[in-house]
Design a protein around this motif. Structure first.
Motif, mmCIF file in Angstrom:
data_model
loop_
_atom_site.group_PDB
_atom_site.id
_atom_site.type_symbol
_atom_site.label_atom_id
_atom_site.label_comp_id
_atom_site.label_asym_id
_atom_site.label_seq_id
_atom_site.Cartn_x
_atom_site.Cartn_y
_atom_site.Cartn_z
ATOM 1 N N ALA A 167 0.831 -1.209 0.000
ATOM 2 C CA ALA A 167 0.000 0.000 0.000
ATOM 3 C C ALA A 167 0.864 1.256 0.000
ATOM 4 O O ALA A 167 0.571 2.223 -0.702
ATOM 5 N N THR A 168 1.927 1.235 0.771
ATOM 6 C CA THR A 168 2.831 2.383 0.845
ATOM 7 C C THR A 168 3.605 2.565 -0.460
ATOM 8 O O THR A 168 3.805 3.693 -0.917
ATOM 9 N N SER A 169 3.997 1.458 -1.092
ATOM 10 C CA SER A 169 4.791 1.554 -2.322
ATOM 11 C C SER A 169 4.018 2.232 -3.447
ATOM 12 O O SER A 169 4.610 2.883 -4.308
ATOM 13 N N VAL A 170 2.694 2.107 -3.427
ATOM 14 C CA VAL A 170 1.861 2.765 -4.435
ATOM 15 C C VAL A 170 2.084 4.280 -4.393
ATOM 16 O O VAL A 170 2.088 4.938 -5.428
ATOM 17 N N TYR A 171 2.282 4.816 -3.210
ATOM 18 C CA TYR A 171 2.497 6.253 -3.042
ATOM 19 C C TYR A 171 3.955 6.639 -3.280
ATOM 20 O O TYR A 171 4.238 7.671 -3.870
ATOM 21 N N GLU A 172 4.866 5.815 -2.821
ATOM 22 C CA GLU A 172 6.289 6.158 -2.884
ATOM 23 C C GLU A 172 6.902 5.976 -4.265
ATOM 24 O O GLU A 172 7.894 6.615 -4.577
ATOM 25 N N ALA B 166 -8.277 8.661 -9.518
ATOM 26 C CA ALA B 166 -8.497 7.218 -9.408
ATOM 27 C C ALA B 166 -8.628 6.803 -7.947
ATOM 28 O O ALA B 166 -9.537 6.048 -7.578
ATOM 29 N N ARG B 167 -7.753 7.297 -7.095
ATOM 30 C CA ARG B 167 -7.765 6.925 -5.688
ATOM 31 C C ARG B 167 -9.061 7.365 -5.011
ATOM 32 O O ARG B 167 -9.698 6.599 -4.295
ATOM 33 N N LEU B 168 -9.457 8.598 -5.251
ATOM 34 C CA LEU B 168 -10.685 9.104 -4.638
ATOM 35 C C LEU B 168 -11.931 8.403 -5.165
ATOM 36 O O LEU B 168 -12.880 8.177 -4.412
ATOM 37 N N ARG B 169 -11.939 8.040 -6.448
ATOM 38 C CA ARG B 169 -13.124 7.339 -6.962
ATOM 39 C C ARG B 169 -13.264 5.980 -6.287
ATOM 40 O O ARG B 169 -14.370 5.582 -5.924
ATOM 41 N N ILE B 170 -12.161 5.283 -6.094
ATOM 42 C CA ILE B 170 -12.205 4.009 -5.366
ATOM 43 C C ILE B 170 -12.664 4.250 -3.932
ATOM 44 O O ILE B 170 -13.504 3.519 -3.402
ATOM 45 N N ALA B 171 -12.151 5.286 -3.288
ATOM 46 C CA ALA B 171 -12.553 5.595 -1.908
ATOM 47 C C ALA B 171 -14.049 5.865 -1.821
ATOM 48 O O ALA B 171 -14.726 5.411 -0.894
ATOM 49 N N GLN B 172 -14.570 6.599 -2.795
ATOM 50 C CA GLN B 172 -16.006 6.891 -2.809
ATOM 51 C C GLN B 172 -16.819 5.617 -2.995
ATOM 52 O O GLN B 172 -17.833 5.409 -2.313
ATOM 53 N N LEU C 270 -1.320 1.980 -12.894
ATOM 54 C CA LEU C 270 -2.625 2.422 -12.414
ATOM 55 C C LEU C 270 -3.467 1.223 -11.971
ATOM 56 O O LEU C 270 -4.146 1.282 -10.938
ATOM 57 N N SER C 271 -3.395 0.127 -12.693
ATOM 58 C CA SER C 271 -4.135 -1.079 -12.324
ATOM 59 C C SER C 271 -3.680 -1.610 -10.966
ATOM 60 O O SER C 271 -4.504 -2.035 -10.139
ATOM 61 N N MET C 272 -2.388 -1.603 -10.716
ATOM 62 C CA MET C 272 -1.885 -2.055 -9.415
ATOM 63 C C MET C 272 -2.315 -1.107 -8.301
ATOM 64 O O MET C 272 -2.668 -1.551 -7.202
ATOM 65 N N CYS C 273 -2.293 0.187 -8.570
ATOM 66 C CA CYS C 273 -2.775 1.159 -7.585
ATOM 67 C C CYS C 273 -4.247 0.902 -7.274
ATOM 68 O O CYS C 273 -4.644 0.861 -6.101
ATOM 69 N N LEU C 274 -5.055 0.716 -8.308
ATOM 70 C CA LEU C 274 -6.480 0.472 -8.113
ATOM 71 C C LEU C 274 -6.711 -0.778 -7.276
ATOM 72 O O LEU C 274 -7.553 -0.789 -6.376
ATOM 73 N N GLY C 275 -5.953 -1.827 -7.553
ATOM 74 C CA GLY C 275 -6.087 -3.058 -6.780
ATOM 75 C C GLY C 275 -5.771 -2.840 -5.313
ATOM 76 O O GLY C 275 -6.475 -3.337 -4.429
ATOM 77 N N SER C 276 -4.735 -2.088 -5.037
ATOM 78 C CA SER C 276 -4.354 -1.785 -3.652
ATOM 79 C C SER C 276 -5.456 -1.007 -2.954
ATOM 80 O O SER C 276 -5.898 -1.369 -1.861
ATOM 81 N N TRP C 277 -5.924 0.054 -3.583
ATOM 82 C CA TRP C 277 -6.943 0.902 -2.962
ATOM 83 C C TRP C 277 -8.259 0.159 -2.778
ATOM 84 O O TRP C 277 -8.915 0.300 -1.753
ATOM 85 N N LEU C 278 -8.628 -0.623 -3.776
ATOM 86 C CA LEU C 278 -9.886 -1.360 -3.686
ATOM 87 C C LEU C 278 -9.831 -2.358 -2.528
ATOM 88 O O LEU C 278 -10.724 -2.404 -1.686
ATOM 89 N N ALA C 279 -8.767 -3.139 -2.468
ATOM 90 C CA ALA C 279 -8.654 -4.164 -1.431
ATOM 91 C C ALA C 279 -8.504 -3.568 -0.038
ATOM 92 O O ALA C 279 -9.243 -3.917 0.885
ATOM 93 N N PHE C 280 -7.572 -2.666 0.128
ATOM 94 C CA PHE C 280 -7.252 -2.210 1.476
ATOM 95 C C PHE C 280 -8.234 -1.171 2.000
ATOM 96 O O PHE C 280 -8.554 -1.149 3.183
ATOM 97 N N GLN D 122 0.320 5.303 7.429
ATOM 98 C CA GLN D 122 0.151 4.099 6.613
ATOM 99 C C GLN D 122 -1.291 3.676 6.608
ATOM 100 O O GLN D 122 -2.114 4.290 7.248
ATOM 101 N N GLY D 123 -1.588 2.628 5.915
ATOM 102 C CA GLY D 123 -2.949 2.112 5.837
ATOM 103 C C GLY D 123 -3.338 1.876 4.402
ATOM 104 O O GLY D 123 -2.497 1.864 3.533
ATOM 105 N N GLY D 124 -4.614 1.712 4.140
ATOM 106 C CA GLY D 124 -5.065 1.337 2.813
ATOM 107 C C GLY D 124 -5.733 2.455 2.064
ATOM 108 O O GLY D 124 -6.767 2.256 1.476
ATOM 109 N N HIS D 125 -5.225 3.629 2.078
ATOM 110 C CA HIS D 125 -5.850 4.784 1.463
ATOM 111 C C HIS D 125 -6.107 4.463 0.026
ATOM 112 O O HIS D 125 -6.271 5.123 -0.832
#
Length: 167
Positions: free
Chosen positions: A31-36, A48-54, A131-141, A164-167
Motif C-alpha cells: 500500500a505504501t509503495s503505491v504512493y512512494e 483514481a484513488r478518490l473514486r475508489i474511496a467513494q 494504475l491497475s496495481m494502484c487500483l487493486g491496492s486501494w480497492l482491497a485495502f 500508513q494504511g489502505g488509502h
C-alpha cells in the motif's frame, strides 16, 4: 468496529501490524509503495484513488489527500471526482483515471475494446499496469478498512496525512 481492539492501540497500526503481521506488514508495504513509487501525475492518481474511496465508502480514504512536494489537489477535487463524467475540471487523462477506477471496481468485465482504445491513446502500457496495481491496492485495502470499521475509528482530520494504511 467489527474486531475487538485493545483501548490503548491505534486501530490501523494494531490490525495491520500486530494482529496478522505476516500478512498485514507486507500488505502495508505494498500500500505504501503505491504512493512512494508512482510515476503517475498527481491529478490522475488522486482521481483514481478518490473514486475508489467513494465507491468503497471508506471514510479514512475519502479524507486522505496525497501530497507531493507540498502540493495537493484543490479542495473541490473530490466533488469533481464524483462528477467525473461532466466536470470541466478534468483533462482527458484525469477523467479516464476516474472512469477506469469506477469500472475496475464495479464492472471490470465491461472493460471493452473501446475503453482500452481510449486508455491507450492517453496512457502507456506501463502507466496502465501501474494504475491497475494502484487500483487493486486501494480497492482491497480501503474496502478492508471499511468492512472492519477501521475507517470510522481512524478518520483523519480533514486532509491530514497519515503514516500508513489502505488509502
Amino acid at each position: 468496529m467489527i474486531v475487538d481492539l485493545p483501548e490503548d492501540k491505534d486501530p490501523i497500526l494494531y490490525v495491520w501490524g500486530e494482529m496478522v503481521p505476516g500478512i498485514g506488514i507486507p500488505a502495508s508495504a505494498f500500500a505504501t509503495s503505491v504512493y512512494e513509487h508512482t510515476t503517475l501525475g498527481l491529478r490522475e492518481f488522486e482521481a483514481a484513488r478518490l473514486r475508489i474511496a467513494q465507491i468503497n465508502g471508506c471514510l479514512f480514504c475519502q479524507d486522505w489527500r496525497t501530497e507531493r512536494d507540498g502540493v495537493r489537489v484543490e479542495d473541490t477535487f473530490a466533488d469533481a471526482v464524483t462528477h467525473w463524467r461532466t466536470t470541466g475540471d478534468f483533462d482527458d487523462r484525469t477523467r479516464l483515471a476516474a472512469e477506469y477506477a469506477e469500472r475496475y471496481a464495479v464492472d471490470h468485465h465491461g472493460l471493452d475494446d473501446g475503453f482500452w482504445t481510449r486508455m491507450k491513446a492517453h496512457y502507456s502500457d506501463r502507466e496502465i499496469v501501474e494504475l491497475s496495481m494502484c487500483l487493486g491496492s486501494w480497492l482491497a485495502f480501503g474496502r478492508l478498512n471499511h468492512v472492519l470499521g477501521l475507517d470510522a475509528a481512524c478518520v483523519l482530520p480533514s486532509n491530514a496525512v497519515p503514516q500508513q494504511g489502505g488509502h
